[in-house]
Design a protein around this motif. Sequence first.
Motif, short mmCIF file in Angstrom:
data_model
loop_
_atom_site.label_atom_id
_atom_site.label_comp_id
_atom_site.label_asym_id
_atom_site.label_seq_id
_atom_site.Cartn_x
_atom_site.Cartn_y
_atom_site.Cartn_z
N LEU A 85 -0.58 -7.77 6.96
CA LEU A 85 -0.09 -8.57 5.85
C LEU A 85 0.85 -7.75 4.99
O LEU A 85 1.88 -8.23 4.52
N GLY A 86 0.48 -6.48 4.81
CA GLY A 86 1.30 -5.57 4.01
C GLY A 86 2.66 -5.39 4.62
O GLY A 86 3.68 -5.41 3.93
N LEU A 87 2.69 -5.24 5.94
CA LEU A 87 3.97 -5.07 6.62
C LEU A 87 4.87 -6.26 6.36
O LEU A 87 6.06 -6.13 6.09
N VAL A 88 4.28 -7.44 6.40
CA VAL A 88 5.06 -8.66 6.20
C VAL A 88 5.51 -8.77 4.74
O VAL A 88 6.68 -9.04 4.46
N LEU A 89 4.60 -8.53 3.82
CA LEU A 89 4.89 -8.77 2.40
C LEU A 89 5.76 -7.69 1.78
O LEU A 89 6.67 -7.97 1.03
N VAL A 90 5.44 -6.45 2.09
CA VAL A 90 6.14 -5.36 1.42
C VAL A 90 7.35 -4.92 2.23
O VAL A 90 8.35 -4.49 1.68
N GLY A 91 7.21 -5.03 3.54
CA GLY A 91 8.33 -4.65 4.38
C GLY A 91 8.52 -3.16 4.52
O GLY A 91 9.58 -2.68 4.84
N ILE A 92 7.47 -2.40 4.25
CA ILE A 92 7.57 -0.96 4.40
C ILE A 92 6.58 -0.53 5.48
O ILE A 92 5.43 -0.97 5.49
N VAL A 93 7.04 0.31 6.39
CA VAL A 93 6.15 0.77 7.45
C VAL A 93 5.38 1.99 6.94
O VAL A 93 5.99 2.89 6.37
N PRO A 94 4.07 1.99 7.09
CA PRO A 94 3.31 3.14 6.59
C PRO A 94 3.63 4.39 7.38
O PRO A 94 3.83 4.34 8.60
N GLY A 95 3.68 5.51 6.68
CA GLY A 95 3.93 6.79 7.34
C GLY A 95 2.67 7.31 7.98
O GLY A 95 1.56 6.77 7.81
N ALA A 96 2.84 8.42 8.72
CA ALA A 96 1.69 8.99 9.43
C ALA A 96 0.58 9.37 8.46
O ALA A 96 -0.60 9.14 8.72
N GLU A 97 0.98 9.94 7.31
CA GLU A 97 -0.05 10.40 6.39
C GLU A 97 -0.84 9.22 5.82
O GLU A 97 -2.05 9.29 5.64
N GLU A 98 -0.12 8.13 5.57
CA GLU A 98 -0.80 6.96 5.04
C GLU A 98 -1.81 6.43 6.05
O GLU A 98 -2.92 6.05 5.70
N ILE A 99 -1.39 6.43 7.30
CA ILE A 99 -2.30 5.94 8.34
C ILE A 99 -3.53 6.83 8.42
O ILE A 99 -4.66 6.36 8.52
N TRP A 100 -3.31 8.14 8.33
CA TRP A 100 -4.45 9.06 8.33
C TRP A 100 -5.39 8.78 7.17
O TRP A 100 -6.60 8.78 7.30
N ARG A 101 -4.78 8.58 6.01
CA ARG A 101 -5.61 8.34 4.83
C ARG A 101 -6.43 7.06 5.00
O ARG A 101 -7.62 7.02 4.66
N ILE A 102 -5.80 6.04 5.54
CA ILE A 102 -6.53 4.78 5.75
C ILE A 102 -7.65 5.00 6.76
O ILE A 102 -8.77 4.52 6.60
N PHE A 103 -7.36 5.77 7.80
CA PHE A 103 -8.37 6.02 8.82
C PHE A 103 -9.57 6.77 8.23
O PHE A 103 -10.73 6.41 8.47
N ILE A 104 -9.29 7.79 7.43
CA ILE A 104 -10.40 8.55 6.83
C ILE A 104 -11.19 7.66 5.87
O ILE A 104 -12.43 7.69 5.84
N TYR A 105 -10.45 6.84 5.15
CA TYR A 105 -11.13 5.89 4.26
C TYR A 105 -12.08 5.00 5.06
O TYR A 105 -13.21 4.74 4.66
N LEU A 106 -11.63 4.56 6.21
CA LEU A 106 -12.42 3.69 7.09
C LEU A 106 -13.70 4.40 7.53
O LEU A 106 -14.79 3.84 7.48
N VAL A 107 -13.54 5.67 7.92
CA VAL A 107 -14.71 6.41 8.42
C VAL A 107 -15.73 6.59 7.29
O VAL A 107 -16.94 6.35 7.46
#
Lengths: 251, 316
Positions: free
Chosen positions: B137-159
């Motif tokens: 949804l974020g990709l569609v609404l904001v139009g910004i692709v998350p960087g590698a670090e953001e993905i890592w942060r989201i992944f750690i948050y998930l864990v």
Amino acid sequence: MMPAPVVVTEDLTKIYRHQVAVDHLSFTVNEGEIFGFLGPNGAGKTTTLLMLLGLTEPTSGRARILDIDPAREPIKVKAKVGYLQENMGFYSDLTARQMLRFVADLNGIGRREAEARIDRALTEVGLADEDPPKKIAAFSRGMRQRLGIAELLIKDARVAFLDEPTLGLDPDATQRITDLIRRLAREQRMTILLSSHQLHQVQKICNRVGIMIRGRMVANGPIDQLAREKFGVDREEFTLEEIYMKYFLEG
Amino acid sequence: MKGLAAILNKELADHFASHRFVILFALIAMVSLITAYMVGIKIREVEGQLKPQFVFLLLFTEPGAMFSLVQFVAFFGPLVGLILGFDSINRERNEGTLSKLLAQPIYRDVVINAKFLAGVILIGVMLLSIVLVITGLGLVLVGIVPGAEEIWRIFIYLVISVVYIAFWLGAAILFSIVFRSTATSALASLAVWIFFSFFVTIGASILANTLASDAELNPQSAARKVEWVKYVVLASPMELYSEATATVIDPLRKSTRSTLPLGPMEAISMTRFSGPLPLAQSILVVMPHIISLIAITVICFALSYTVFMRQEIRSL
């Protein structure tokens, strides 16, 4: 040739807190025998069965099933022994086939072998012709008991402990269950410990009975022998019920 | 472990087919969608006015109308764990299937391990799908692709979130072992949840007030009071989790909480270092929190394990 002893207990004792549930129990059941395990409620029958399965540890004494010690190797014992408890539970939103598949999985039986066994077992207990398959929730009491026996067939149990298998069943269903039990002993050489209060049935299908009162086995032998011991005459004139009551009142 | 796969399969099938799970999932999905949507809209509105770094993470941390997704999970995540676990053992006991299970050739601990594992897998699937939906949804609404670090942060948050909800699952399973009735274990689980979400925070400030009663007059004891609140509040897993995730998902945060109000000079010097923390540093700040969170989860499960293994079969 003497039949091999399958269930052997020596001075088996279980003490819960301060109450003696089973008191130096020693008895033997041979292969292919149907042993009637009788006694009033709270006499320690279920506790004995639990010890034989390795589900609870004896306070002292020993038990052996098929030459395996259930206190030491419960897993091995449970692979060969089927237990049909009183008020048996089923996962009521499964179908009979799914339930048996689950039992097969738990016993580590491979997929293909399991399906073959399930087909055979369902036919054997007369639950095969369900279409579409019913959930267990919709099963009658008699069907549930038959499903329980099908579970024994799935794991190919050598020994079966049946706790009140015919309780609350109508005469027809009772007949089917007792026939099944007889067939298991005769055709599969399954050794059966049958615990029940319905002495009429016990008298019909058991080769031998043991009467347990307050943790002790007060009588053990073929029914006519017990009749002779207590009344001095042959079995014909006394029902098991009368023999049982005599022991019970003396105990 | 023999039988583990069999029970695990069955538990997962049961969970996925249950109405309970469908309702829970619908509720959580709805809330996260709405939150992400509102945040997305908000981010679009401020476009051009300011360009914060890590815009993508704002989807998770920015409160939309009421709360951010991170806050939502901190508060309602426990309910998911509790609802998945509160009747896991005692229902089987009441239906007589537990002793049937134990009469099969499996070790006793396989039952509880499989149940816990099934719950954890379920929680993982649930959170992962929510995070993926928000990301999409974020990709569609904001139009910004998350960087590698953001993905890592989201992944750690998930864990961390999975561990956190697994703690509540463990607590609920413990109650389902101790209490025979499912209603009692449900109530006990709820009580614990309420206690930790409301009372610990209130209790902490009351305790701090008594211990530092002259906080108004004495700056030293005012500082002590803040310290006290900080430590006591950590007794709540909820607080532990919020602090741990806040720094991981928000790179602009340097510590787990804001301490005393700063003087003007300090504030100026702070703004000079307002750049984001690198990921490794963010994790370093909250490492003690993460380890404590894992520890309480393990302790909780170990406790249920022990109680279950020692229970006399007769009472099953």
